[in-house]
Write an enzyme that holds these catalytic residues in place. Structure first.
Site, PDB file in Angstrom:
ATOM      1  N   CYS A   1       0.846  -1.200   0.000  1.00  0.00           N
ATOM      2  CA  CYS A   1       0.000   0.000   0.000  1.00  0.00           C
ATOM      3  C   CYS A   1       0.881   1.250   0.000  1.00  0.00           C
ATOM      4  O   CYS A   1       2.050   1.209   0.372  1.00  0.00           O
ATOM      5  CB  CYS A   1      -0.976  -0.012   1.173  1.00  0.00           C
ATOM      6  SG  CYS A   1      -0.223  -0.309   2.790  1.00  0.00           S
TER       7      CYS A   1
ATOM      8  N   SER B   1       3.352  -2.244   4.017  1.00  0.00           N
ATOM      9  CA  SER B   1       3.264  -0.790   3.827  1.00  0.00           C
ATOM     10  C   SER B   1       4.459  -0.302   3.035  1.00  0.00           C
ATOM     11  O   SER B   1       5.542  -0.895   3.080  1.00  0.00           O
ATOM     12  CB  SER B   1       3.259  -0.093   5.186  1.00  0.00           C
ATOM     13  OG  SER B   1       4.555  -0.125   5.764  1.00  0.00           O
ATOM     14  N   ASP B   2       4.278   0.808   2.295  1.00  0.00           N
ATOM     15  CA  ASP B   2       5.462   1.502   1.796  1.00  0.00           C
ATOM     16  C   ASP B   2       6.220   1.993   3.028  1.00  0.00           C
ATOM     17  O   ASP B   2       5.657   2.117   4.121  1.00  0.00           O
ATOM     18  CB  ASP B   2       5.074   2.660   0.869  1.00  0.00           C
ATOM     19  CG  ASP B   2       6.210   3.037  -0.083  1.00  0.00           C
ATOM     20  OD1 ASP B   2       7.359   2.640   0.171  1.00  0.00           O
ATOM     21  OD2 ASP B   2       5.949   3.732  -1.069  1.00  0.00           O
ATOM     22  N   CYS B   3       7.507   2.283   2.858  1.00  0.00           N
ATOM     23  CA  CYS B   3       8.365   2.413   4.032  1.00  0.00           C
ATOM     24  C   CYS B   3       7.985   3.594   4.921  1.00  0.00           C
ATOM     25  O   CYS B   3       8.025   4.743   4.496  1.00  0.00           O
ATOM     26  CB  CYS B   3       9.820   2.438   3.607  1.00  0.00           C
ATOM     27  SG  CYS B   3      10.251   0.818   2.939  1.00  0.00           S
TER      28      CYS B   3
ATOM     29  N   SER C   1       4.969   4.164   6.006  1.00  0.00           N
ATOM     30  CA  SER C   1       3.649   4.725   5.685  1.00  0.00           C
ATOM     31  C   SER C   1       2.765   4.902   6.913  1.00  0.00           C
ATOM     32  O   SER C   1       2.001   5.867   6.999  1.00  0.00           O
ATOM     33  CB  SER C   1       2.909   3.811   4.700  1.00  0.00           C
ATOM     34  OG  SER C   1       3.408   3.948   3.413  1.00  0.00           O
TER      35      SER C   1
END
Length: 770
Positions: A254, A287-289, A291
């Protein structure tokens, strides 16, 4: 002497043992030498994976569980489980962008393929899967050598919606079907075809409507993408759905942005309901880093960090890239915001993927892929595939005369000019690793002709004309002039969207001045991820030809030269529209609508909805030969059978369109056979692009890509290509409420200059109403 020979052979044996990398990797878990764990149920390969996962989760305490929710997952020494770094990248080759992969020692580099936007231009799904297989071979070899992980957060399948996007280069372009086919093909290559077992675990990112990094003071950490249900369903979600349902990807990531006011990583509608529910993801959501930290700290979506952690896990997030969930989840449980069962549900998904990768199966060297080592990285075959991918991705935009291919007899001295004429790392774009080696454009051209090299500009910013004079002089002396211009990561990159579409600085001035002075033909070669407004060169008769090389990977210079001198026949097609600079004049990147609006003077986006002037259209690309298409066989009428379980016929067929959910879709295909004849004098690979224009209606795109095929046709020969177009997937359109429908009536199928009409009608007689 005999002892010397024996010692020599012993040395060879030891060398081969060390170079195989087999001994370097200790078991991640379930070490057969560890008597305390080897008999535990979660270590028993004979048991079903769900049973093993449940056994392991039942042995973990809350603190141990929480430490497994983050990308830098902690070891559980009492159960013989080592720590694991989940973050590795393999966008177009094994990369060292994530901390999970390191180059050096036995693994100084890996094969660096062309950037994705270039490979997408080949429109060759077989090639994409082959690249995935090579990348996963090299990834497994590096894992066995102890320097890489098995979870790779690639590919990026966001839609290249706005030509300024700095990360458009990472994507397969602007068309959702092209992006989805690329995703499914590359993922299949990466993950292997051994049933439920994974070679490596891929991840399709960034879900969803993520295509702005940093534009005009708006960045991805603060951006709320306001997107209609219609655009979500028929554009932004399509590649992800295909990645999950057709590619069987093991993970989805995401994104940072919000969609309609909710952070994607905290939205149960898109994580739980869509990805895991409707699409049935067999894998984990990451998650994107940072997020989760971003939507707490930057977007202020929740008032406490514990609420942020609870929202993410309850929404369906399984793994956090970053430390946030590791810091705040336990206190979220203590405050009653989250139950331990919620955490268990997340761990089921991550641990299942690790078990499918064989990480709980004991000794790595005895498993499938356990034999791979340093000898399997940067092999001649792998490097040849990187070269072939670059040749197939290069697009010939203009060829006046024709002026190309050049002749090594008539063009013995070639002036090679431009800031990208002798570059190395520029050719591999972003999210790359360390290449096996490079061939620059100057080196590639030097294999065909004597070169006179001048940079012309000291870099792509081209701030002054100090080097112009020497470049102009070089072009006066040469039989042909090749200008290698364009962009690099200083102009377009992650966290850097472009300000405009023109060549940077004084590049255009250099091109024009050199072409005026050049003794022979002037060829413009462009390196870039995004489109460039080169109308000046397109319309200048002194610029004989234009080639777009994208970012062509480690062998880019060889591929460019092979195309220029005709050893290879170009067959690439643009995977995105090349717009004029005027297109973006009053067009905010933040405006997400795909469809045009006359009242707002909004032009619409991508070839599917934008009707205005272009520099070069989506799908444009020339060849050194000519192909002619004939539709050999295709139906003129297709009956769409209705599923009788959905109430009244009138509700099913509304406004001359059938809801896809009310049709029997399974085997409903439009079979088209096309004869492709090469009427030129050169063998060539042809990209067959098939578009559909649905019956006129306010929902419908002008046209949409419904199929594509790469076919090699020798000069003078003809090949028949069979295409099966899935009616519900590709001939449907999406209404304003986000419902996918099949329009009844005449659909026009376009293949090159050939048009075929097919009429769709409902199979039940007597119910077609206007």
């Amino acid at each position: 002497m005999a002892s010397t020979i024996a010692f020599f052979f012993l040395g060879l044996i030891l060398l081969s043992a060390s170079s195989s990398g087999l001994a370097a990797r200790e078991p991640f878990a379930c070490d057969p030498k560890d008597a305390t764990t080897r008999t535990l149920p979660f270590c028993q390969v004979s048991l079903p994976i769900p049973q093993r996962v449940n056994d392991l989760i039942g042995r973990l305490n809350l603190q141990e569980k929480v430490k497994l929710l983050i990308s830098g997952a902690a070891a559980v020494p009492r159960l013989g489980i080592k720590g694991y770094e989940w973050w590795s990248e393999a966008l177009h080759g094994v990369s060292n962008v994530g901390p999970g992969t390191k180059f050096g020692g036995d693994f100084p580099g890996a094969t660096s393929f062309p950037q994705v936007i270039t490979t997408a231009s080949s429109f060759n799904a077989t090639l994409w899967e082959a690249i995935g297989r090579v990348v996963s071979d090299e990834a497994r070899a590096m894992y066995n050598g102890g320097v890489a992980g098995l979870t790779y957060w690639s590919p990026n399948v966001n839609i290249f919606r706005d030509p300024r996007w700095g990360r458009g280069q990472e994507t397969p372009g602007e068309d959702p079907v092209l992006a989805g086919k690329y995703a499914a093909s590359y993922v299949r290559g990466l993950q292997g075809s051994d049933g439920d077992r994974l070679k490596v675990a891929a991840s399709c990112k960034h879900f969803t409507a993520y295509d702005l990094d940093n534009w005009n003071g708006v960045d991805r950490f603060h951006f709320n993408a306001k997107v209609s249900k219609q655009d979500i369903e028929d554009t932004f979600d399509v590649p992800f759905r295909m990645c999950v349902m057709e590619g069987k990807v093991a993970s989805v990531m995401c994104s940072y942005n919000q969609v309609n006011g909710v952070p994607t990583c905290a939205d149960p509608n898109i994580l739980k309901r869509t990805i895991r529910g409707e699409w049935r993801l067999n894998g984990y959501i990451v998650s994107d880093c940072d997020s989760v930290g971003v939507y707490y700290d930057t977007q202020h979506f929740t008032s406490t960090p514990e609420e942020a952690a609870a929202d993410a896990i309850r929404a369906g997030l399984d793994l956090d890239c970053g430390p946030f969930l590791g810091l705040h989840t336990e206190s979220a449980v203590q405050r009653g915001l989250l139950s331990e069962i919620d955490i268990n549900n997340a761990l089921v998904n991550t641990l299942t993927v690790q078990m499918r990768l064989g990480m709980f199966d004991g000794e790595p060297s005895s498993q499938p892929y356990g034999h791979l080592g340093p000898k399997d990285v940067c092999t001649p075959d792998h490097q040849e595939l990187a070269l072939e991918a670059a040749r197939q991705g290069i697009v010939l935009l203009k060829n006046q005369g024709p002026s190309l291919p050049l002749s090594h007899i008539r063009h013995r001295t070639v002036a090679v000019i431009g800031p990208n004429s002798d570059v190395t790392v520029t050719m591999i774009g972003n999210y790359a690793g360390i290449a096996c080696g490079y061939t620059t454009p100057l080196q590639g051209i030097g294999r065909y002709a004597r070169t006179v090299h001048q940079q012309g500009c000291k870099d792509v910013a081209c701030a002054d004309d100090q080097l112009f004079g020497a470049a102009i002089d070089a072009s006066r002396q040469a039989d042909a002039t090749i200008l290698v211009m364009g962009l690099d990561q200083s102009i377009e990159a992650e966290a850097l969207d472009r300000a405009g579409l023109l060549l940077p600085g004084r590049q255009q001035e250099l091109v024009s001045k050199v072409s005026m002075a050049s003794k022979g033909p002037t060829i413009l070669v462009l390196m870039s991820g995004g489109p460039i407004d080169v109308n000046f060169a397109k319309n200048d008769p002194r610029i004989a030809a234009i080639i777009w090389a994208g970012y062509p990977g480690q062998a880019g210079g060889t591929a460019i030269a092979d195309i220029l001198f005709g050893t290879s026949n170009p067959g690439g097609k643009l995977p995105m529209t090349w717009y004029p600079q005027e297109y973006i004049t009053n067009l905010p990147m933040t405006e997400m609508a795909m469809r045009p609006s006359q009242s707002k003077r909004y032009p619409g986006r991508t070839y599917r909805f934008y009707k205005g002037p272009v520099v070069y259209p989506f799908g444009h690309g020339l060849s050194y030969t000519n192909f002619v298409h004939t539709v050999a066989n295709a139906p003129t009428v297709v009956a769409v059978p209705l599923d009788g379980r959905h109430g009244s016929i009138n509700a099913t067929i509304s406004g001359k369109a059938i809801k896809v959910t009310h049709a029997k879709c399974n085997r409903l295909t439009l079979g088209v056979q096309v004869d492709v004849k090469n009427v030129g004098s050169k063998d060539g690979a042809h990209t067959l692009l098939v578009f559909s224009t649905p019956p006129a209606g306010q929902w419908a795109p002008h046209k949409q890509l419904v199929a594509f095929e790469k076919v090699h046709v020798p000069a003078g020969a003809q090949q028949r290509v069979g295409l099966n177009i899935h009616v519900c997937k590709y001939l449907s359109v999406v209404d304003r409420s986000g419902t996918r429908r099949i329009p009844l009536g005449e659909h026009n199928i376009h293949i090159g200059g050939t048009k075929h009409s097919v009429s769709l009608h409902a199979a039940t007689l007597g119910v077609i109403k206007s």
